[in-house]
Write a protein that holds these residues in place. Structure first.
Motif, short mmCIF file in Angstrom:
data_model
loop_
_atom_site.label_atom_id
_atom_site.label_comp_id
_atom_site.label_asym_id
_atom_site.label_seq_id
_atom_site.Cartn_x
_atom_site.Cartn_y
_atom_site.Cartn_z
N ASP A 314 76.79 -26.00 -27.73
CA ASP A 314 75.59 -25.24 -28.09
C ASP A 314 74.48 -25.36 -27.05
N ALA A 315 74.27 -26.54 -26.49
CA ALA A 315 73.16 -26.72 -25.54
C ALA A 315 73.31 -25.83 -24.32
N LEU A 316 74.52 -25.76 -23.76
CA LEU A 316 74.75 -24.91 -22.59
C LEU A 316 74.65 -23.44 -22.94
N MET A 317 75.25 -23.04 -24.05
CA MET A 317 75.24 -21.64 -24.42
C MET A 317 73.84 -21.14 -24.77
N MET A 320 71.80 -19.29 -22.25
CA MET A 320 72.20 -17.90 -21.97
C MET A 320 71.97 -17.00 -23.18
N GLY A 321 71.23 -17.48 -24.15
CA GLY A 321 70.93 -16.67 -25.31
C GLY A 321 72.00 -16.66 -26.37
N LEU A 322 73.07 -17.45 -26.16
CA LEU A 322 74.15 -17.54 -27.13
C LEU A 322 74.08 -18.87 -27.85
N ASP A 323 75.04 -19.16 -28.68
CA ASP A 323 75.12 -20.48 -29.28
C ASP A 323 76.57 -20.95 -29.25
N GLY A 324 76.82 -22.10 -29.83
CA GLY A 324 78.14 -22.70 -29.75
C GLY A 324 79.23 -21.83 -30.33
N ARG A 325 78.91 -21.06 -31.36
CA ARG A 325 79.92 -20.18 -31.94
C ARG A 325 80.36 -19.10 -30.96
N GLY A 326 79.41 -18.61 -30.12
CA GLY A 326 79.75 -17.62 -29.12
C GLY A 326 80.77 -18.13 -28.12
N PHE A 327 80.67 -19.41 -27.78
CA PHE A 327 81.63 -20.01 -26.85
C PHE A 327 83.04 -19.99 -27.45
N VAL A 328 83.14 -20.32 -28.72
CA VAL A 328 84.44 -20.31 -29.38
C VAL A 328 85.04 -18.90 -29.37
N MET A 329 84.20 -17.89 -29.62
CA MET A 329 84.71 -16.51 -29.62
C MET A 329 85.17 -16.08 -28.23
N LEU A 330 84.47 -16.55 -27.19
CA LEU A 330 84.90 -16.24 -25.83
C LEU A 330 86.29 -16.81 -25.56
N LEU A 331 86.52 -18.02 -26.02
CA LEU A 331 87.83 -18.63 -25.84
C LEU A 331 88.90 -17.85 -26.60
N GLU A 415 66.77 -17.61 -34.51
CA GLU A 415 67.45 -18.37 -35.55
C GLU A 415 67.97 -19.69 -34.98
N PRO A 416 67.61 -20.82 -35.59
CA PRO A 416 68.14 -22.10 -35.11
C PRO A 416 69.62 -22.20 -35.41
N PHE A 417 70.31 -22.94 -34.56
CA PHE A 417 71.75 -23.13 -34.75
C PHE A 417 71.95 -24.30 -35.70
N ILE A 418 72.13 -23.97 -36.97
CA ILE A 418 72.35 -24.99 -38.01
C ILE A 418 73.77 -24.83 -38.51
N LEU A 419 74.55 -25.85 -38.35
CA LEU A 419 75.96 -25.77 -38.72
C LEU A 419 76.38 -27.07 -39.38
N GLU A 420 76.86 -26.95 -40.60
CA GLU A 420 77.37 -28.13 -41.30
C GLU A 420 78.77 -28.44 -40.79
N LEU A 421 78.99 -29.71 -40.45
CA LEU A 421 80.31 -30.13 -40.00
C LEU A 421 81.11 -30.58 -41.22
N PRO A 422 82.03 -29.74 -41.68
CA PRO A 422 82.79 -30.07 -42.88
C PRO A 422 83.82 -31.15 -42.59
N PRO A 423 84.33 -31.80 -43.61
CA PRO A 423 85.42 -32.76 -43.38
C PRO A 423 86.66 -32.04 -42.86
N TYR A 424 87.50 -32.77 -42.16
CA TYR A 424 88.73 -32.16 -41.66
C TYR A 424 89.64 -31.82 -42.84
N ARG A 425 90.15 -30.60 -42.81
CA ARG A 425 91.03 -30.13 -43.87
C ARG A 425 92.22 -29.44 -43.22
N PHE A 426 93.28 -29.29 -43.99
CA PHE A 426 94.45 -28.59 -43.50
C PHE A 426 94.79 -27.49 -44.49
N PRO A 427 94.92 -26.24 -44.02
CA PRO A 427 95.17 -25.12 -44.94
C PRO A 427 96.56 -25.18 -45.54
#
Length: 596
Positions: A314-317, A320-331, A415-427
């Motif tokens: 998130d800090a790097l993105m 550039m006007g993006l946030d951490g979620r944008g990096f994931v979508m680029l990947l 909009e601030p980048f607020i993201l709850e880190l959920p517990p690890y789950r397996f679908p």
């Protein structure tokens, strides 16, 4: 027909419950805010046919985010027969405020405390009878993921809907939504009476994994390594499947369609086989990889890992006007731009989402990779080829970051980048299958009509006027190439390569095949001829233009659908064409000036 609203906070398993109730395939992912569209399904409940609406996940009825405004508008403008409110049992002490707000609206409501399996593991117990007494609303306990308590919760919902009498008037709802009661005090009273929570919540697995995966130095290298292995898995397994589909399509044409259409008029035979069948078949051959991509990404998303990657980047993105979620979508775009664009639905702010969608098409997708592998084999030695391919990936990131920097003021978001880190789950397998089925269906449904229209147009351009050699410079496509010559010659692209770029507008996979048609050769003979007619500077310029210029029709169709704006779609097309020309011009003219 009854109208049922499914409402809840993000990451409470609301869409999982929607799927279990309706049998539909709403997207389910372990990511806060993943539902941003109004999914609906017809169901039978309490002897009535009802329409179940899956509303966006929200934190507060009195907020002002895009999703919260959607929910408020829906509640104010529809006569709702039942609200199913979904909260996370293990976080009920924080989420009950939304329950109190919904209760005060006076709408028939049943509270479903989901994820009881996680609450049990955390040592949390809830007395639904006491909570119902304090809240004044029926309360059910269930696990939508595993089906525990599901039937009892559904029966309670049916009873609540059938026993409902009066509904508040729209003006009463609006007044209630505009007022704030003493929510915090009431919430504390209910939690104290009905919920027993341990002094410290523990999730040993999540804690141990986060120490490693969120490490300030090791976190990102581990993420890139894991993602690389996942993509390797996708294409290693998918390549034989893709070849199998291509083999079936080839035999379907040669053994079935061609004999059947042998007596048909030439123009109709060419349109149906060379145009529509080949064009749609090119896309269909990639469906196995798309399916595998979605199945694997379901595992990653539902595990909670992408939330961690967004946090790390998130800090790097943000610069550039993006946030951490944008990096994931680029990947994600390095596999295919289409699912990456669809994945931006997780973004709650429209400006952030549009900026991310603007830069995703610059990701070097697998279709472009085929072109680059071919060109590097033609023009470079086996020792040079890996470095050339690596330079294409570096350029992909460079133009992405440049575009984000240039346009961030046009799509500014506070909009601030607020993201709850959920517990690890397996679908569960059921979740994985439903997700893959839904996303592939969306892809085929949205893209197929544009692909068919595009290939018909390209076939016409490369086969008319009558009597000309297909894909030659005497066809309309060739004439267009000649017209574009003044623009493309300064970047080293001749009329033949221009025709290939026209094919690439439909799908980049067609570029290599179009070169075979244009030059009238295939295999080693084609590669030898192109090596004689092109030098490495022209080849690099062509690859740079192919990397950056207008994405395929499927991507363009998805851009228009997801942005809901024709203007934004044309902005993306125009900027990609301009940037592709400028980068290729700078490279080509610079290399020639240096004597290459």
């Amino acid at each position: 027909m009854k109208l049922i609203a499914l409402l809840g906070m993000p990451n409470t398993g609301k869409s999982t419950l929607f799927n279990r109730i309706s049998g539909a395939s709403a997207r389910v992912g372990n990511w806060p805010g993943i539902t941003v569209d109004l999914m609906s399904a017809k169901i039978l409940l309490g002897g009535h046919i009802a329409e179940l609406i899956d509303l966006p996940g929200i934190y507060d009825l009195h907020g002002f985010s895009d999703d919260e405004q959607v929910v408020r508008h829906f509640l104010e403008n529809n006569e709702i027969d039942l609200v199913i409110l979904v909260l996370n049992t293990s976080q009920v002490d924080r989420q009950l405020s939304l329950g109190l707000q919904v209760r005060d609206l006076g709408l028939p409501t049943v509270l479903m405390l989901n994820m009881v399996d996680e609450a049990k593991r955390g040592g949390i117990t809830v007395d639904p009878a006491i909570m119902s007494q304090h809240l004044g609303t029926p309360v059910a306990m269930l696990s939508a993921k595993y089906g525990e308590g599901f039937q009892q919760a559904l029966q309670l919902a049916a009873q609540t809907m059938n026993n409902a009498t009066a509904h508040p008037a729209p003006e009463e709802l609006r007044a209630q939504l505009d007022s704030d009661d003493k929510i915090e005090r009431q919430m504390e009273e209910i939690v104290k009476a009905a919920v027993q929570m341990p002094v410290q919540l523990t999730d040993a697995l999540t804690s141990r994994l986060d120490k490693l995966l969120l490490h300030p130095w090791l976190g990102l290298p581990i993420f890139f390594a894991a993602l690389y292995l996942l993509f390797q898995l996708i294409f290693t397994v998918g390549a034989p499947l893709q070849d199998g589909v291509a083999w079936l399509l080839d035999h379907g044409r040669s053994d079935l369609l061609e004999p059947m259409m042998a007596s048909w008029p030439g123009w109709l035979h060419g349109l149906l086989l060379d145009g529509i069948y080949n064009g749609v078949g090119t896309v269909a051959a990639f469906v196995p990889i798309i399916i595998l991509f979605f199945l694997v990404m379901t595992l990653v998303e539902d595990s909670g890992y992408l939330s961690r990657a967004a946090f790390l980047m998130d800090a790097l993105m943000a610069k550039m006007g993006l946030d951490g979620r944008g990096f994931v979508m680029l990947l994600m775009g390095f596999g295919c731009n289409v699912p990456a664009l669809m994945g931006t639905r997780v973004m709650r702010n429209r400006a952030s989402r549009l900026l991310t969608m603007l830069v995703i098409p610059f990701s070097l997708c697998s279709a472009r990779l085929q072109v680059f592998v071919f060109m590097t084999a033609v023009l470079f030695t086996p020792q040079q080829a890996p470095l050339v391919l690596f330079s294409m990936y570096l350029m992909s990131f460079a133009v992405t970051f440049l575009s984000a920097l240039l346009f961030k003021s046009q799509f500014h978001s506070n909009e601030p980048f607020i993201l709850e880190l959920p517990p690890y789950r397996f679908p569960t397998p059921r979740q994985i299958v439903l997700r893959g089925w839904q996303e592939v269906g969306h892809f085929l449904n949205r893209a197929s009509k544009f692909i068919i229209a595009g290939v018909v147009l390209v076939w016409a351009l490369t086969n008319y006027p009558s009597g000309t050699a297909p894909a030659s410079i005497d066809t309309y496509a060739g004439m267009i190439g000649q017209v574009l010559s003044p623009v493309l010659t300064p970047i080293g692209i001749d009329a033949q390569l221009a025709i290939a770029l026209i094919f690439g507008f439909v799908a980049k996979e067609i570029v290599v095949g179009s070169l075979a048609v244009i030059y009238g050769l295939q295999g080693d003979e084609l590669m030898q001829l192109m090596a004689q007619r092109l030098d490495w500077v022209q080849g690099m310029s062509f690859m740079l233009f192919t990397l950056i210029y207008t994405p395929c029709l499927s991507t363009i169709a998805t851009l228009k659908t997801e942005s809901r704006s024709s203007g934004f779609m044309w902005l993306s097309i125009g900027w990609s064409l301009l940037l592709a020309w400028m980068v290729s011009f700078a490279f080509y003219q610079g290399a020639r000036a240096l004597g290459f």
